[in-house]
Design a protein around this motif. Structure first.
Motif, PDB file in Angstrom:
ATOM      1  N   LYS B  83       0.845  -1.204   0.000  1.00  0.00           N
ATOM      2  CA  LYS B  83       0.000   0.000   0.000  1.00  0.00           C
ATOM      3  C   LYS B  83       0.874   1.245   0.000  1.00  0.00           C
ATOM      4  N   ARG B  86       3.419   2.721   2.797  1.00  0.00           N
ATOM      5  CA  ARG B  86       3.907   1.682   3.705  1.00  0.00           C
ATOM      6  C   ARG B  86       5.367   1.378   3.380  1.00  0.00           C
ATOM      7  N   ALA B 121       9.779   2.535  10.736  1.00  0.00           N
ATOM      8  CA  ALA B 121       8.895   1.417  10.373  1.00  0.00           C
ATOM      9  C   ALA B 121       9.475   0.084  10.846  1.00  0.00           C
ATOM     10  N   TYR B 125       7.630  -2.484  13.332  1.00  0.00           N
ATOM     11  CA  TYR B 125       7.267  -3.848  12.894  1.00  0.00           C
ATOM     12  C   TYR B 125       7.889  -4.912  13.808  1.00  0.00           C
ATOM     13  N   GLY B 236       5.103  -5.389   5.958  1.00  0.00           N
ATOM     14  CA  GLY B 236       4.640  -4.129   5.394  1.00  0.00           C
ATOM     15  C   GLY B 236       3.699  -4.345   4.219  1.00  0.00           C
ATOM     16  N   THR B 237       3.811  -5.500   3.601  1.00  0.00           N
ATOM     17  CA  THR B 237       2.955  -5.843   2.464  1.00  0.00           C
ATOM     18  C   THR B 237       1.592  -6.367   2.944  1.00  0.00           C
ATOM     19  N   ASP B 238       0.652  -6.495   2.002  1.00  0.00           N
ATOM     20  CA  ASP B 238      -0.701  -6.953   2.361  1.00  0.00           C
ATOM     21  C   ASP B 238      -0.689  -8.347   2.983  1.00  0.00           C
TER      22      ASP B 238
END
Lengths: 268, 268
Positions: B83, B86, B121, B125, B236-238
């Motif tokens: 997204k 992100r 980030a 995470y 970070g990805t879907d």
């Protein structure tokens, strides 16, 4: 350890109060240790460098002061021990459980992000040091996180030129290849799985790192997690400089000094 | 291994001829494997990413194609799974002989030289991933080759700001400190010898690397020389993306997938 084995005579330039333990050692070996008391770490570093410059010492070795304090003195344009135009770099040698031979690596401690000419010096120094240690044709791996030359990573461009120079014989007898990652450099199986054909892959005598962060990470990781015994010194200066980390083992400091003695006796 | 243990169903997008060995495995587990034959690696990557984007897959896993081919497809602005705004980063978990607990680290594979916002980030995470794995207050070490903040090394300046944000609670329950080297982060004795007082020193659950060269060096070195078992995924990805190296062990690939399944089931 070095005193007990009689491998060297010592001149100790102390920037701080000498503690009781060390006093006892000095007293016991007083014929082989000369103590020079200094006001602080900076002065101790300066006096030690002067001693080496005046050829009253064959090796310079760091104690508990910060590495950069010693380097500051060693690199001083007037009173330092680095000739103009020479590149100073850190070289280390490791005996790693699970690797079939000794592994030399650079630079884990001095040059932040080597330029082409700094890589050139590093490869020349390590090739020569290997040959002096009896490795006739050292295999030198230029490491990176992948096997691809990529202009976004300037060191991979430098590597290309270094490999060209190596092919021209500029570093004497040696084989240089890269970019390749640490695993490809030191593990035949990994390089085969990846289909990498290189005379260096899986067989490195030397691994060169792209920057100080990766070199230092390797150094600290093998020391901590791979039961490695390491020895390290600075190359390029008038005399070898031993810059063991304060957290290095006594054994590591001893091996570093012994290696420096050996290289020094060889007119290195 | 994953099929035998029944931890997942597979959709295999193949960019190359499926070899005999793999064909047999697919045939044996045909109720749990769907094969989609593609013209080349690029197409295989695109189809796999589309499948994940359409929620027909919960995890994306790399095979023998190059990591950057898969990433190219995953990062495509139109058809990708990242997204806007992100940060995508690689996180790995290691079980290292000689370390008292599991050690998470980042970034060994994706972000070349993290900016402040990328470090932000990454810390967020990893802190969250640790808590999901049951570590209530993870200790996060920001690594460097020394313990000094130095404007010449931009990441040490970023670290200062990250520590400030951590103090403000921006990453939830966790303790963040640095710069410190890998040995200081993971070895109490080393940090004590150096006189470093930090709640993280010697006790890290997570180590963050300043750049991809050092992260990758750590990853490859512990795999090769420290008998480490590692698992890695993209964050970070879907959906979690598993990007094991071709040279990783079967065990490592299995653990990576299992961890991704676990995190995915947790609505991660």
């Amino acid at each position: 350890m070095a005193l007990d084995n009689g491998i060297a005579e010592f001149i100790l330039t102390a920037g701080r109060q000498v503690d009781e333990n060390l006093s006892l050692i000095i007293e016991r070996h007083k014929e082989h240790v000369k103590l020079i008391e200094c006001g602080n770490d900076e002065e101790a570093a300066r006096v030690a460098v002067e001693t080496a410059k005046a050829k009253r010492a064959d090796i310079l070795m760091k104690g508990t002061l910060n590495t950069d304090v010693l380097l500051h003195a060693a690199l001083d344009k007037q009173s330092g021990i680095l000739k103009k135009g020479r590149v100073m770099t850190h070289i280390a040698m490791a005996q790693i459980q699970g690797y079939k031979k000794l592994l030399m690596f650079s630079d884990a401690a001095v040059i932040p992000h080597p330029t082409l000419e700094q890589f050139h010096a590093i490869v020349g120094y390590t090739a020569e040091a290997c040959r002096r240690l009896g490795i006739e044709t050292p295999s030198i791996a230029l490491t990176h996180f992948s096997e691809k030359t990529n202009p976004k990573f300037e060191h991979t461009i430098s590597y290309k030129e270094i490999i060209r120079r190596a092919g021209n014989g500029e570093y004497g007898n040696c084989i240089v290849d890269g970019p390749m990652d640490v695993k490809t450099a030191c593990d035949t199986e990994s390089s085969e799985i990846k289909g990498i054909i290189s005379p260096v892959a899986g067989n490195a005598d030397v691994i060169i790192f792209p920057n100080i962060e990766s070199g230092n990470t390797f150094y600290k990781t093998i020391s901590l997690f791979a039961n490695a015994t390491t020895a390290g010194w600075l190359e390029g200066t008038d005399v070898p400089v031993v810059v063991s980390s304060r957290a290095d083992s006594v054994e590591s400091k001893y091996f570093s000094l012994a290696l420096a003695c050996f290289l020094s006796n060889n007119d290195y």
